[in-house]
Write an enzyme that holds these catalytic residues in place. Structure first.
Site, PDB file in Angstrom:
ATOM      1  N   SER A 172       0.855  -1.182   0.000  1.00  0.00           N
ATOM      2  CA  SER A 172       0.000   0.000   0.000  1.00  0.00           C
ATOM      3  C   SER A 172       0.893   1.235   0.000  1.00  0.00           C
ATOM      4  CB  SER A 172      -0.934  -0.022   1.214  1.00  0.00           C
ATOM      5  OG  SER A 172      -1.816   1.088   1.188  1.00  0.00           O
ATOM      6  N   TYR A 186      -5.386   8.301  -6.183  1.00  0.00           N
ATOM      7  CA  TYR A 186      -4.381   7.344  -5.709  1.00  0.00           C
ATOM      8  C   TYR A 186      -4.676   6.882  -4.286  1.00  0.00           C
ATOM      9  CZ  TYR A 186       0.230   5.520  -4.389  1.00  0.00           C
ATOM     10  OH  TYR A 186       1.256   4.736  -3.945  1.00  0.00           O
ATOM     11  N   LYS A 190      -5.394   3.013  -2.715  1.00  0.00           N
ATOM     12  CA  LYS A 190      -4.516   2.407  -1.715  1.00  0.00           C
ATOM     13  C   LYS A 190      -5.256   2.142  -0.399  1.00  0.00           C
ATOM     14  CE  LYS A 190      -0.688   1.894  -3.971  1.00  0.00           C
ATOM     15  NZ  LYS A 190      -0.092   0.555  -4.178  1.00  0.00           N
TER      16      LYS A 190
END
Length: 276
Positions: A172, A186, A190
């Site tokens: 991650s 993004y 994650k």
């Protein structure tokens, strides 16, 4: 007062003992193990592949770019510790078609044996303000960063459970623990990885790892309902939470200040351009 505090501590430790998976899995013996690394042609993935190869593992590199794969293969092979080790390269997009991913995993297992460890490193980042990013960017990052980890994991987990041997690693980011300006697409992808890992842990085993002091602090601050793997880890989170939260508030204040200053500077620059 001290007796009360001691009694509370003892009760807390007993509670952790009853509800927590306290026995961490034994370290995986890498000599002779089959390690699959997605996104293994560059960056973190390639570095992990090299470290595993140095310890005697057989490596399957999975990535899209064939030229980069072959270059990474040559680099990794320089670190062999015996003449039996193999680096297998497979070019495939792990985020597009589950059946295709499943097939290439089967091919790798036919050549190098069952997968002992899968390291999900395939991913990418795109930055920009929320309203400036195309909707397709959100779809693409969720596909690559999230589904690109789901598909390979789904392809190996059945065999791992049958053998009662295996490790699945999700990579991650600190942006997957803390929302950051300019990373709405993004960070969301994650955060999804963390949620997948927590849910899968309940079915499968151990969870969580951090790197560096800032990574450790973020792991403690964002632990929430995440499981612990030892009494020591649980106690550390309880004891350090207040201090880490205080430090985090300073960080957040600094982040907000930076964002405000940048926005003011941009407005001044835009106004100056208009009056020029």
């Amino acid at each position: 007062m001290l007796l009360l505090a001691a009694a509370f501590l003892v009760a807390f430790v007993l509670l952790l003992y009853m509800v927590s998976p306290l026995i961490s899995p034994k370290p995986l013996a890498l000599p002779g193990a089959h390690v699959v690394v997605t996104g293994g042609s560059s960056g973190i993935g390639k570095c992990i592949a090299i470290e595993c190869y140095k310890q005697g593992a057989f490596i399957t590199l999975v990535a899209r770019n064939e030229d980069k794969l072959l270059q990474a293969k040559k680099e990794i092979e320089m670190h062999s510790i015996n003449d039996k080790q193999v680096v297998l390269c497979i070019s495939v997009d792990v985020s597009q078609d589950y059946n295709q991913v499943e097939n290439v995993i089967k091919q790798a297992q036919e050549k190098l044996g069952p997968v002992d460890m899968l390291v999900n490193c395939a991913g990418m980042a795109v930055s920009g303000k929320f309203e400036d990013l195309e909707v397709s960017t959100f779809e693409r990052l969720m596909s690559i960063n999230y589904l690109g980890s789901v598909y390979p994991s789904r392809a190996v987990i059945t065999t791992m459970k049958e053998r009662r041997v295996g490790r699945i690693v999700f990579v991650s980011s600190q942006a997957g623990q803390l929302g950051l300006f300019g990373f709405t697409a993004y960070s969301a992808s994650k955060f999804a990885i963390r949620g997948l890992a927590e849910a899968l842990q309940m079915e499968q085993g151990n969870f969580n790892s951090s790197l560096g002091s800032d990574g450790y602090m973020l792991s403690a601050l964002t632990c929430g309902m995440a499981p612990v793997t030892s009494i020591t880890e649980g106690l550390q989170q309880v004891v350090t939470m207040g201090l880490f939260r205080t430090i985090a508030l300073f960080y957040l204040g600094s982040f907000d200040s930076i964002v405000r200053r940048c926005m003011m500077q941009r407005e001044k620059s835009e106004n100056a351009d208009k009056t020029a």
